[in-house]
Design a protein around this motif. Sequence first.
Motif, PDB file in Angstrom:
ATOM      1  N   ALA A 184       0.617  -1.252  -0.155  1.00  0.00           N
ATOM      2  CA  ALA A 184      -0.283   0.150   0.195  1.00  0.00           C
ATOM      3  C   ALA A 184       1.133   1.187   0.057  1.00  0.00           C
ATOM      4  O   ALA A 184       0.304   2.445  -0.778  1.00  0.00           O
ATOM      5  N   LEU A 185       1.912   0.959   0.335  1.00  0.00           N
ATOM      6  CA  LEU A 185       2.854   2.003   0.305  1.00  0.00           C
ATOM      7  C   LEU A 185       3.985   2.591  -0.558  1.00  0.00           C
ATOM      8  O   LEU A 185       3.660   3.509  -1.634  1.00  0.00           O
ATOM      9  N   ASN A 186       3.694   1.198  -1.401  1.00  0.00           N
ATOM     10  CA  ASN A 186       4.534   1.717  -2.773  1.00  0.00           C
ATOM     11  C   ASN A 186       2.989   2.768  -4.037  1.00  0.00           C
ATOM     12  O   ASN A 186       3.472   3.128  -4.809  1.00  0.00           O
ATOM     13  N   MET A 187       1.519   2.511  -3.187  1.00  0.00           N
ATOM     14  CA  MET A 187       0.689   2.428  -3.990  1.00  0.00           C
ATOM     15  C   MET A 187       0.717   3.927  -3.451  1.00  0.00           C
ATOM     16  O   MET A 187       1.146   5.034  -4.405  1.00  0.00           O
ATOM     17  N   LEU A 188       0.759   4.228  -2.412  1.00  0.00           N
ATOM     18  CA  LEU A 188       0.920   5.814  -1.951  1.00  0.00           C
ATOM     19  C   LEU A 188       1.887   6.869  -2.547  1.00  0.00           C
ATOM     20  O   LEU A 188       1.586   8.198  -3.049  1.00  0.00           O
ATOM     21  N   THR A 189       3.268   6.476  -2.716  1.00  0.00           N
ATOM     22  CA  THR A 189       4.249   6.700  -3.659  1.00  0.00           C
ATOM     23  C   THR A 189       4.060   6.865  -5.011  1.00  0.00           C
ATOM     24  O   THR A 189       4.231   8.199  -5.602  1.00  0.00           O
ATOM     25  N   ARG A 190       3.298   6.088  -5.688  1.00  0.00           N
ATOM     26  CA  ARG A 190       2.840   6.447  -6.902  1.00  0.00           C
ATOM     27  C   ARG A 190       2.222   7.892  -7.180  1.00  0.00           C
ATOM     28  O   ARG A 190       1.971   8.862  -7.419  1.00  0.00           O
ATOM     29  N   CYS A 191       1.203   7.930  -6.062  1.00  0.00           N
ATOM     30  CA  CYS A 191       0.013   8.820  -6.617  1.00  0.00           C
ATOM     31  C   CYS A 191       0.905  10.026  -5.950  1.00  0.00           C
ATOM     32  O   CYS A 191      -0.205  11.120  -6.361  1.00  0.00           O
ATOM     33  N   GLN A 192       1.457   9.654  -4.683  1.00  0.00           N
ATOM     34  CA  GLN A 192       1.866  11.066  -4.466  1.00  0.00           C
ATOM     35  C   GLN A 192       2.915  11.190  -5.651  1.00  0.00           C
ATOM     36  O   GLN A 192       3.203  12.794  -6.060  1.00  0.00           O
ATOM     37  N   SER A 193       3.550  10.945  -6.425  1.00  0.00           N
ATOM     38  CA  SER A 193       4.629  11.120  -7.821  1.00  0.00           C
ATOM     39  C   SER A 193       3.372  12.001  -8.601  1.00  0.00           C
ATOM     40  O   SER A 193       4.217  13.042  -9.389  1.00  0.00           O
ATOM     41  N   MET A 194       2.219  11.245  -8.823  1.00  0.00           N
ATOM     42  CA  MET A 194       1.254  12.469  -9.719  1.00  0.00           C
ATOM     43  C   MET A 194       0.829  13.452  -9.155  1.00  0.00           C
ATOM     44  O   MET A 194       0.869  14.547 -10.110  1.00  0.00           O
ATOM     45  N   GLY A 195       0.281  13.297  -7.864  1.00  0.00           N
ATOM     46  CA  GLY A 195       0.698  14.916  -6.974  1.00  0.00           C
ATOM     47  C   GLY A 195       0.722  15.715  -6.769  1.00  0.00           C
ATOM     48  O   GLY A 195      -0.063  17.197  -7.262  1.00  0.00           O
ATOM     49  N   TYR A 196       2.522  15.620  -6.958  1.00  0.00           N
ATOM     50  CA  TYR A 196       3.357  16.796  -6.822  1.00  0.00           C
ATOM     51  C   TYR A 196       3.811  16.918  -7.651  1.00  0.00           C
ATOM     52  O   TYR A 196       5.074  17.627  -7.499  1.00  0.00           O
ATOM     53  N   ARG A 197       3.656  16.527  -8.614  1.00  0.00           N
ATOM     54  CA  ARG A 197       4.814  16.225 -10.730  1.00  0.00           C
ATOM     55  C   ARG A 197       4.476  18.160 -10.087  1.00  0.00           C
ATOM     56  O   ARG A 197       5.750  18.963 -10.675  1.00  0.00           O
ATOM     57  N   GLU A 198       3.246  18.860  -9.934  1.00  0.00           N
ATOM     58  CA  GLU A 198       3.419  20.045 -10.822  1.00  0.00           C
ATOM     59  C   GLU A 198       3.847  20.696  -9.662  1.00  0.00           C
ATOM     60  O   GLU A 198       4.032  22.661 -10.265  1.00  0.00           O
TER      61      GLU A 198
END
Length: 259
Positions: A184-198
Amino acid sequence: MGELSVRSVLVTGANRGIGLRLVQHLLALSNPPEWVFAGCRDPKGQRAQELQKLASKHPNLVIIPLEVTDPASIKAAAASVGERLKGSGLNLLINNAGIVRANTLDNETLKDMAEVYMTNTTAPLLLCQAFLPLLKKAAQGSPGSGMSCSKAAIINISSCSGSIKELYLWEGVQAVSYRCSKAALNMLTRCQSMGYRENGILCVTFNPGWVQTDMGKAGGHMPPVTVDASAAGMLKVLSKLSEKDSGSFLDWEGNVVPW
């Protein structure tokens, strides 16, 4: 590319194991951070003695009281770090704090599942939310384009046990709640990479290896990777990361780990 160069870094779970060794290696860099913040549940306790000794020798090391499962403690830690940084922002957040319960499928419990998930998955989410303003400030205040750990980055310490494809060491230690929390932490990281890219914030999840820590030895076997090798390896990899790596799952030697 040389060694990691970063102005400020926060490491959670920094009083022992991988967290403590990361702090030690950061302080030993030829160009050490101006600020190393070491998050620790009980800064004056028995388990933090080695960290206390380090802090007495290194004025750039600040021990921050931090219970990662307590939102009020997280909020207070973010405020304390912000005061020290005086408007410059936090460059690097390393979510290292974690717990394991060596339960099997048959004896896994609601209590253990909830506690492990809270520490290993929910806490990194809450920490990133609390420190996001400081990470954004660091990204905005750093020169140049692209992403790097010198600008602003979130590093989540995961595990090879969180790889759904590999199911590493299943026959030896099932540790169901731990495996689920790290996946689940791995998925969170993926989400963060998308959400904080900008916002220009790099987000990566790390497998530190099967390391010779108290947690690593919990199953009764001697892990193959020393704590020093893991910590030094991860810092070396961090120095080379760029925007192309954001959202990836890497090991302590820089290899891509299958999800």
